[in-house]
Design an enzyme around this catalytic site. Structure first.
Site, PDB file in Angstrom:
ATOM      1  N   CYS A  35      34.210  59.336  69.833  1.00 30.38           N
ATOM      2  CA  CYS A  35      34.371  58.040  69.162  1.00 30.38           C
ATOM      3  C   CYS A  35      33.736  58.020  67.766  1.00 30.38           C
ATOM      4  O   CYS A  35      34.276  58.649  66.865  1.00 30.38           O
ATOM      5  CB  CYS A  35      33.861  56.931  70.075  1.00 30.38           C
ATOM      6  SG  CYS A  35      34.601  55.345  69.682  1.00 30.38           S
ATOM      7  N   ARG A  51      40.623  45.633  67.513  1.00 32.46           N
ATOM      8  CA  ARG A  51      39.747  46.499  68.305  1.00 32.46           C
ATOM      9  C   ARG A  51      40.514  47.031  69.517  1.00 32.46           C
ATOM     10  O   ARG A  51      41.190  46.263  70.208  1.00 32.46           O
ATOM     11  CB  ARG A  51      38.506  45.715  68.731  1.00 32.46           C
ATOM     12  CG  ARG A  51      37.517  46.474  69.580  1.00 32.46           C
ATOM     13  CD  ARG A  51      36.169  45.782  69.612  1.00 32.46           C
ATOM     14  NE  ARG A  51      35.453  45.989  68.367  1.00 32.46           N
ATOM     15  CZ  ARG A  51      34.692  47.054  68.101  1.00 32.46           C
ATOM     16  NH1 ARG A  51      34.528  48.003  69.001  1.00 32.46           N
ATOM     17  NH2 ARG A  51      34.090  47.155  66.951  1.00 32.46           N
ATOM     18  N   HIS A  72      35.256  57.477  76.312  1.00 29.95           N
ATOM     19  CA  HIS A  72      33.945  57.302  76.945  1.00 29.95           C
ATOM     20  C   HIS A  72      34.175  57.358  78.452  1.00 29.95           C
ATOM     21  O   HIS A  72      35.306  57.358  78.907  1.00 29.95           O
ATOM     22  CB  HIS A  72      33.360  55.938  76.589  1.00 29.95           C
ATOM     23  CG  HIS A  72      33.091  55.737  75.140  1.00 29.95           C
ATOM     24  ND1 HIS A  72      32.032  56.315  74.484  1.00 29.95           N
ATOM     25  CD2 HIS A  72      33.743  54.990  74.212  1.00 29.95           C
ATOM     26  CE1 HIS A  72      32.044  55.927  73.210  1.00 29.95           C
ATOM     27  NE2 HIS A  72      33.071  55.132  73.019  1.00 29.95           N
TER      28      HIS A  72
HETATM   29  N1  GLN Z   1      32.220  52.224  65.026  1.00 28.12           N
HETATM   30  C1  GLN Z   1      33.404  52.939  65.397  1.00 28.12           C
HETATM   31  C2  GLN Z   1      34.630  52.065  65.567  1.00 28.12           C
HETATM   32  O1  GLN Z   1      34.522  50.911  65.895  1.00 28.12           O
HETATM   33  C3  GLN Z   1      33.119  53.735  66.649  1.00 28.12           C
HETATM   34  C4  GLN Z   1      32.894  52.890  67.861  1.00 28.12           C
HETATM   35  C5  GLN Z   1      32.385  53.661  69.038  1.00 28.12           C
HETATM   36  O2  GLN Z   1      31.817  54.740  68.875  1.00 28.12           O
HETATM   37  N2  GLN Z   1      32.538  53.125  70.242  1.00 28.12           N
HETATM   38  O3  GLN Z   1      35.746  52.571  65.386  1.00 28.12           O
END
Ligand code: GLN
Length: 237
Positions: free
Chosen positions: A95, A129, A193
């Site tokens: 990520c 998101r 994850h």
């Molecule tokens: N900050 C990054 C995004 O929002 C990675 C998020 C994360 O590692 N869960 O894309």
């Protein structure tokens, strides 16, 4: 300093990047190595410390936007990770860690931030998101079962010609281009994850095998039960 005899696992910047239990990837690698009689040592590299270049497998996790920006700046200045990969080390980047491996990624206001250029990818902030379960079919060249995990990120990632997609997204968003993650040489990047290696022990074995060669099979029934439960939750019936 990594020792010469044990398989060294290097966990990068636990003080900045380890959302959603990504540190579990370290535990899975340690356990699967030890069950094969392979001695391991784990080095936790905090962001104030230099990244050792003699490690075997490097792991980096997800994180919020600001720690991600800080981590990218420190890794670029440090240079140890670049030297390690040039020496043939394997790596799993998750990520925020995945985005950092590219040429650029979107900061907290969407501003472009320099990555460290270890993978031929570029990330920006996407329209919404991406949150939820991910299921993806792996590139045939890697011979791995279906990937399962979950994602939570704003970034979308475009792959350049220097990398191959890790997998094709069946459920979820992944890179945002129909693919999930990428790989080049022994470096794997993913939005998964879960932790990714607990959900996908075959991916852990791939990383291990890149350093130690063929591995004896293990009883993976506990992992398999978790995988089936998670896959059934997103693909009912
Ligand atoms: N900050 C990054 C995004 O929002 C990675 C998020 C994360 O590692 N869960 O894309």
């Amino acid at each position: 300093m990594p020792s010469d005899s044990a398989l060294s696992i290097v966990w990068i910047y636990p003080d900045l990047l380890s959302t959603y239990g990504d540190q579990g990837n370290v535990l899975v690698l340690e356990q699967r190595a030890r069950l094969r009689g392979i001695e391991t040592e784990t080095i936790h590299v905090r962001s104030a410390d230099p990244v050792p270049e003699g490690g075997d497998i490097y792991l980096i996790g997800g994180g919020e936007d600001r720690p991600q920006i800080l981590a990218a700046a420190r890794l670029r200045k440090d240079g140890g990770l670049h030297r390690a990969i040039a020496r043939g080390a394997a790596m799993l980047a998750v990520c925020a860690g995945y985005q950092i491996m590219g040429s650029t990624f979107g900061g907290e206001e969407g501003q472009p931030v320099d990555g460290i250029g270890l993978l031929d990818i570029a990330s920006t902030r996407g329209p919404a998101r991406a949150v939820g379960e991910l299921v993806a079919e792996v590139d045939a060249g890697l011979n791995l079962p279906t990937l399962t995990g979950f994602e939570n990120h704003m970034g979308v990632t475009r792959l350049g010609p220097g990398v191959k997609p890790l997998s094709r997204t069946l459920v979820g968003v992944g890179n945002g281009d129909g693919f999930e993650g990428c790989y080049a040489g022994h470096v794997v990047g993913t939005y998964l994850h879960g932790p990714a290696l607990a959900r996908n022990p075959a991916l852990a074995d791939l990383l291990l095998s890149w350093r130690v060669g063929p591995l004896a099979p293990l009883d993976d029934s506990a992992y398999e039960a978790l995988r089936q439960e998670r896959l059934a939750a997103v693909r009912p019936g």
